[in-house]
Design a protein around this motif. Structure first.
Motif, mmCIF file in Angstrom:
data_model
loop_
_atom_site.group_PDB
_atom_site.id
_atom_site.type_symbol
_atom_site.label_atom_id
_atom_site.label_comp_id
_atom_site.label_asym_id
_atom_site.label_seq_id
_atom_site.Cartn_x
_atom_site.Cartn_y
_atom_site.Cartn_z
ATOM 1 N N SER A 155 28.211 32.357 -10.197
ATOM 2 C CA SER A 155 29.547 32.893 -9.968
ATOM 3 C C SER A 155 30.592 32.022 -10.656
ATOM 4 O O SER A 155 30.724 30.832 -10.362
ATOM 5 C CB SER A 155 29.852 32.963 -8.470
ATOM 6 N N LYS A 156 31.339 32.605 -11.595
ATOM 7 C CA LYS A 156 32.390 31.859 -12.290
ATOM 8 C C LYS A 156 33.561 31.555 -11.369
ATOM 9 O O LYS A 156 34.307 30.595 -11.583
ATOM 10 C CB LYS A 156 32.888 32.666 -13.493
ATOM 11 N N SER A 157 33.737 32.398 -10.351
ATOM 12 C CA SER A 157 34.854 32.196 -9.426
ATOM 13 C C SER A 157 34.550 31.126 -8.386
ATOM 14 O O SER A 157 35.392 30.826 -7.533
ATOM 15 C CB SER A 157 35.187 33.523 -8.724
ATOM 16 N N ASN A 158 33.336 30.558 -8.463
ATOM 17 C CA ASN A 158 32.946 29.448 -7.599
ATOM 18 C C ASN A 158 33.022 29.763 -6.109
ATOM 19 O O ASN A 158 33.312 28.892 -5.288
ATOM 20 C CB ASN A 158 33.806 28.210 -7.906
ATOM 21 N N ILE A 159 32.760 31.018 -5.755
ATOM 22 C CA ILE A 159 32.660 31.374 -4.343
ATOM 23 C C ILE A 159 31.406 30.719 -3.775
ATOM 24 O O ILE A 159 30.314 30.858 -4.324
ATOM 25 C CB ILE A 159 32.579 32.904 -4.167
ATOM 26 N N LYS A 160 31.568 29.984 -2.691
ATOM 27 C CA LYS A 160 30.427 29.351 -2.039
ATOM 28 C C LYS A 160 29.817 30.307 -1.020
ATOM 29 O O LYS A 160 30.499 31.196 -0.506
ATOM 30 C CB LYS A 160 30.863 28.064 -1.336
ATOM 31 N N VAL A 161 28.545 30.095 -0.729
ATOM 32 C CA VAL A 161 27.864 30.969 0.210
ATOM 33 C C VAL A 161 28.613 31.036 1.533
ATOM 34 O O VAL A 161 28.793 32.112 2.115
ATOM 35 C CB VAL A 161 26.405 30.499 0.427
ATOM 36 N N LYS A 162 29.111 29.906 2.000
ATOM 37 C CA LYS A 162 29.776 29.882 3.300
ATOM 38 C C LYS A 162 31.131 30.578 3.298
ATOM 39 O O LYS A 162 31.692 30.868 4.366
ATOM 40 C CB LYS A 162 29.957 28.427 3.763
ATOM 41 N N ASP A 163 31.667 30.878 2.094
ATOM 42 C CA ASP A 163 33.020 31.420 1.995
ATOM 43 C C ASP A 163 33.104 32.903 1.650
ATOM 44 O O ASP A 163 34.197 33.447 1.519
ATOM 45 C CB ASP A 163 33.812 30.639 0.928
ATOM 46 N N TRP A 164 31.983 33.590 1.482
ATOM 47 C CA TRP A 164 32.022 34.966 1.010
ATOM 48 C C TRP A 164 32.476 35.943 2.084
ATOM 49 O O TRP A 164 33.008 37.008 1.793
ATOM 50 C CB TRP A 164 30.660 35.404 0.487
ATOM 51 N N TRP A 165 32.311 35.584 3.336
ATOM 52 C CA TRP A 165 32.523 36.498 4.453
ATOM 53 C C TRP A 165 33.989 36.907 4.606
ATOM 54 O O TRP A 165 34.886 36.078 4.493
ATOM 55 C CB TRP A 165 32.045 35.841 5.741
#
Length: 279
Positions: A155-165
């Protein structure tokens, strides 16, 4: 040395011009034993990208992109293709019975409300089904699955797994997740090469849920997942003849006239298989 009269030169020139022009109107999408067919670019829209990965026993992997190459540089919501990996987490954590039917009332599903099992829920892309079963799983367990398979690694937008929600309704499109078409395609391709290193039982259940139709025309089975969100219409398909002989497709249509059904039909047109009933 051969010499041509002016008339023959003119005829030869017309022939060469036709041959050259055919390069622009007829694009061979693939050349393997699944089908000898070539397809033409979609005359109704230039806003279509098709990614192809071909695996054939004894031959190098073939990968190619066709169409709107500018889409490759951008990130989009994976839309309901995200449910593919939600299903993996549900199966891994053994929180659902894939055969159990749950009454669902999605407005976009024909004859709704109707009972759906897991395969039905993916085929029709039911939001109601996944919202009902998700509490048995929970975000923490889903995040573990997403992290393990590296779903957001590119992900180029650097969304972390913990932050997608975002919220429960965000399950239908993956919340804040934005990915390039290549990343979306890569995640899908890995399923069929078992690039995730999952055990055989989980893989069999996962593929069973992703099954779309038989394709006797190509002596193959079709697996797939649709996605529609924020002006993107996805279809991810797999034409599988055997474990070592298959072709993976990702279609992204961003035309204003695009639709879920239209993208499904486009895939089946490309692979040369009969479209199953969507009812």
């Amino acid at each position: 040395m051969f010499r041509f009269s002016e008339g023959k030169k003119s005829a030869l020139g017309c022939f060469l011009l036709f041959q050259l022009s055919s390069l622009f109107f007829f694009t061979p999408l693939y050349s393997q034993n699944h089908s000898s067919k070539t397809i033409t670019p979609n005359s109704e829209t230039s806003e279509e990208l098709i990614l192809v990965t071909e695996v054939s026993s004894g031959k190098p992997k073939f990968e190619k992109a066709y169409g709107a190459s500018e889409f490759l540089k951008r990130e989009y919501s994976p839309a309901s293709t995200f449910k593919t990996y939600l299903v993996l987490s549900l199966l891994e954590n053994n929180v659902i019975d894939p055969e159990e039917k749950i009454e669902c009332a999605d407005k976009h599903i024909p004859n709704s409300p109707r009972p759906l099992d897991l395969r039905d829920a993916l085929f029709y892309s039911s939001n109601d089904y996944f919202e009902k079963v998700f509490p048995k799983l929970g975000k923490d367990k889903l995040d573990i699955t997403l992290h393990k398979i590296g779903y957001l690694e590119n992900s180029k937008s650097n969304i972390k797994v913990k932050d997608w929600w975002i919220d429960l309704a965000g399950l239908k499109h993956g919340g804040r997740i934005r990915l390039t078409p290549k990343s979306v395609h890569s995640s899908w391709s890995k399923i069929f090469e078992n690039g995730y290193g999952l055990n055989k039982g989980i893989m069999e259940e996962w593929k069973k849920a992703l099954f779309w139709s038989e394709c006797p025309e190509q002596s193959a089975n079709v697996y797939g997942k649709t996605g529609s969100w924020e002006g993107s219409f996805w279809f991810q398909g797999a034409l599988v003849k055997s474990e070592n002989d298959y072709v993976i497709y990702t279609i992204l249509n961003r035309s204003k006239s695009g639709s879920r059904t239209g993208t499904i039909i486009r895939f089946y047109e490309i692979v040369g298989c009969k479209v199953p009933s969507l009812e």
